[in-house]
Design an enzyme around this catalytic site. Structure first.
Site, PDB file in Angstrom:
ATOM      1  N   ASP A 181      55.538   8.468  -4.049  1.00  0.00           N
ATOM      2  CA  ASP A 181      54.717   9.458  -4.767  1.00  0.00           C
ATOM      3  C   ASP A 181      54.531  10.665  -3.852  1.00  0.00           C
ATOM      4  O   ASP A 181      54.927  10.639  -2.679  1.00  0.00           O
ATOM      5  CB  ASP A 181      53.356   8.836  -5.137  1.00  0.00           C
ATOM      6  CG  ASP A 181      52.462   9.787  -5.934  1.00  0.00           C
ATOM      7  OD1 ASP A 181      52.987  10.543  -6.775  1.00  0.00           O
ATOM      8  OD2 ASP A 181      51.236   9.781  -5.717  1.00  0.00           O
ATOM      9  N   SER A 182      53.903  11.708  -4.378  1.00  0.00           N
ATOM     10  CA  SER A 182      53.573  12.866  -3.546  1.00  0.00           C
ATOM     11  C   SER A 182      52.397  12.553  -2.620  1.00  0.00           C
ATOM     12  O   SER A 182      52.226  13.201  -1.595  1.00  0.00           O
ATOM     13  CB  SER A 182      53.188  14.042  -4.443  1.00  0.00           C
ATOM     14  OG  SER A 182      52.093  13.669  -5.254  1.00  0.00           O
ATOM     15  N   CYS A 227      55.318   8.309  -9.770  1.00  0.00           N
ATOM     16  CA  CYS A 227      54.828   9.670  -9.951  1.00  0.00           C
ATOM     17  C   CYS A 227      55.386  10.187 -11.263  1.00  0.00           C
ATOM     18  O   CYS A 227      56.612  10.234 -11.436  1.00  0.00           O
ATOM     19  CB  CYS A 227      55.297  10.532  -8.787  1.00  0.00           C
ATOM     20  SG  CYS A 227      54.906  12.282  -8.958  1.00  0.00           S
ATOM     21  N   ASN A 228      54.499  10.549 -12.174  1.00  0.00           N
ATOM     22  CA  ASN A 228      54.961  11.062 -13.475  1.00  0.00           C
ATOM     23  C   ASN A 228      55.667  12.406 -13.328  1.00  0.00           C
ATOM     24  O   ASN A 228      56.644  12.679 -14.020  1.00  0.00           O
ATOM     25  CB  ASN A 228      53.777  11.263 -14.426  1.00  0.00           C
ATOM     26  CG  ASN A 228      53.158   9.959 -14.866  1.00  0.00           C
ATOM     27  OD1 ASN A 228      53.439   9.467 -15.943  1.00  0.00           O
ATOM     28  ND2 ASN A 228      52.304   9.387 -14.036  1.00  0.00           N
ATOM     29  N   GLU A 258      42.606  12.040  -4.137  1.00  0.00           N
ATOM     30  CA  GLU A 258      42.909  12.070  -2.700  1.00  0.00           C
ATOM     31  C   GLU A 258      41.607  12.025  -1.883  1.00  0.00           C
ATOM     32  O   GLU A 258      41.516  11.323  -0.870  1.00  0.00           O
ATOM     33  CB  GLU A 258      43.715  13.325  -2.341  1.00  0.00           C
ATOM     34  CG  GLU A 258      45.121  13.384  -2.939  1.00  0.00           C
ATOM     35  CD  GLU A 258      46.151  12.558  -2.153  1.00  0.00           C
ATOM     36  OE1 GLU A 258      45.956  12.328  -0.948  1.00  0.00           O
ATOM     37  OE2 GLU A 258      47.165  12.153  -2.776  1.00  0.00           O
ATOM     38  N   CYS A 314      49.276  10.727 -14.839  1.00  0.00           N
ATOM     39  CA  CYS A 314      49.483  11.064 -13.435  1.00  0.00           C
ATOM     40  C   CYS A 314      48.986   9.846 -12.685  1.00  0.00           C
ATOM     41  O   CYS A 314      47.887   9.340 -12.973  1.00  0.00           O
ATOM     42  CB  CYS A 314      48.663  12.299 -13.052  1.00  0.00           C
ATOM     43  SG  CYS A 314      48.592  12.566 -11.264  1.00  0.00           S
ATOM     44  N   HIS A 327      47.768   9.427  -9.903  1.00  0.00           N
ATOM     45  CA  HIS A 327      46.504   9.581  -9.177  1.00  0.00           C
ATOM     46  C   HIS A 327      45.299   9.214 -10.055  1.00  0.00           C
ATOM     47  O   HIS A 327      44.257   8.809  -9.532  1.00  0.00           O
ATOM     48  CB  HIS A 327      46.325  11.035  -8.715  1.00  0.00           C
ATOM     49  CG  HIS A 327      47.048  11.377  -7.451  1.00  0.00           C
ATOM     50  ND1 HIS A 327      48.419  11.525  -7.396  1.00  0.00           N
ATOM     51  CD2 HIS A 327      46.591  11.593  -6.186  1.00  0.00           C
ATOM     52  CE1 HIS A 327      48.762  11.830  -6.134  1.00  0.00           C
ATOM     53  NE2 HIS A 327      47.682  11.869  -5.400  1.00  0.00           N
TER      54      HIS A 327
HETATM   55  N1  DGL Z   1      50.893  11.446  -8.667  1.00  0.00           N
HETATM   56  C1  DGL Z   1      51.671  12.454  -9.258  1.00  0.00           C
HETATM   57  C2  DGL Z   1      51.947  12.194 -10.731  1.00  0.00           C
HETATM   58  O1  DGL Z   1      51.941  11.075 -11.171  1.00  0.00           O
HETATM   59  C3  DGL Z   1      51.484  13.915  -8.955  1.00  0.00           C
HETATM   60  C4  DGL Z   1      50.370  14.441  -8.149  1.00  0.00           C
HETATM   61  C5  DGL Z   1      50.723  15.798  -7.569  1.00  0.00           C
HETATM   62  O2  DGL Z   1      51.329  15.804  -6.498  1.00  0.00           O
HETATM   63  O3  DGL Z   1      50.413  16.828  -8.200  1.00  0.00           O
HETATM   64  O4  DGL Z   1      52.233  13.088 -11.471  1.00  0.00           O
END
Ligand code: DGL
Length: 268
Positions: free
Chosen positions: A14-15, A78-79, A156, A192, A194
């Site tokens: 993921d990011s 990560c979507n 985060e 997302c 997160h």
């Molecule tokens: N966790 C990520 C997602 O599922 C993206 C979060 C990000 O880096 O903006 O989209």
């Protein structure tokens, strides 16, 4: 000695910390799977980047990671990365790649009001992938969309042990409920990875009960299916968290990472 156990890990990408909402369900199904969890902290956040940036960055980075960690399977948890770059990654890598796409299908199956919300990053909610999922699985629903970069930051912050203001969660939900038809919405896709990490905060900030749906359990079942019949170590092993930029902010995540069995932190 019995048959050699297979120590090749699952690589979860993921990011940032969002992929932990996918890792949790994977660990519950496959408790002995060795895990390499990767957060592209140097590229974070993805949700405010262009399609071109994500499409160039993610396959190249995963190529390096696969060479270094030799996983048996990659999960793009990560979507944003999946809806933009999944096809590129699959073309570039010679191993199974499981992506994360908005859980519109289960949400549409649940919604009684036939109004569902898709809460993701700004990049995810504008993807054709979301149009296609909506047309295929929610053709008789009104599908509302809202992108929130703030919710990514809040997740985060929470995992770093920092306070997260309740008003910010209410504001993110209002991005959906204030849209035309939003007052009838009964189901929200957390599109997302997160966002399930702050699912309780979102539910608490909601003006009325909403069902929140995400894809973590479905992804875990898919990983278990694709690795069926493979051998694993006989006991849980300590996982590794890899960051593409490793500073004080990442090190503050150590207690949260440890809750997911990630006891070693390293930089790529
Ligand atoms: N966790 C990520 C997602 O599922 C993206 C979060 C990000 O880096 O903006 O989209």
């Amino acid at each position: 000695m019995g048959a050699m156990s297979d120590a090749r890990p699952l690589l979860v990408f993921d990011s940032g910390v969002g992929g932990l909402s996918v890792l949790g369900p994977i660990e519950r199904l496959l408790p002995n799977a060795p895990i390499v969890y990767v957060a592209d902290s140097a590229g974070f956040p993805y949700g405010t980047k262009s399609e071109a940036e994500i499409a160039a960055r993610v396959p190249a980075l995963l190529g390096r990671l696969v060479e270094r960690y030799r996983p048996r399977l990659v999960v793009i948890a990560c979507n944003t990365a999946s809806t933009i770059a999944l096809a590129h990654v699959r073309a570039a890598l010679d191993l199974p790649v499981v992506g994360t796409v908005p859980a519109i299908k289960p949400a549409a199956a649940m919604s009684k009001a036939r109004v569902i919300g898709v809460l993701g990053t700004e990049a995810t909610v504008r993807q054709r992938y979301v149009d296609n999922l909506s047309a295929e699985f929610a053709a008789d629903c009104l599908v509302l969309r809202h992108g929130s970069a703030r919710l990514v930051e809040l997740a985060e912050m929470k995992l770093r042990g920092q306070p997260t203001p309740a008003a910010d969660f209410a504001h993110a939900l209002a991005g959906l409920t204030d849209l035309e038809g939003g007052s009838r919405m009964d189901t929200v896709v957390l599109a997302c990875t997160h966002f399930p990490l702050v699912g309780e905060e979102l539910a608490a900030a909601s003006p009325r009960p909403l069902a929140f749906v995400h894809g973590g359990d479905g992804i875990a079942r898919r990983v278990a299916h694709l690795t069926q019949g493979q051998s694993w170590p006989e006991a849980p092993t300590s996982g590794i968290a890899v960051f593409t930029a490793l500073g004080a902010g990442e090190k503050a995540l150590a207690p949260a990472l440890a809750r997911f069995g990630l006891h070693r932190i390293e930089a790529l």
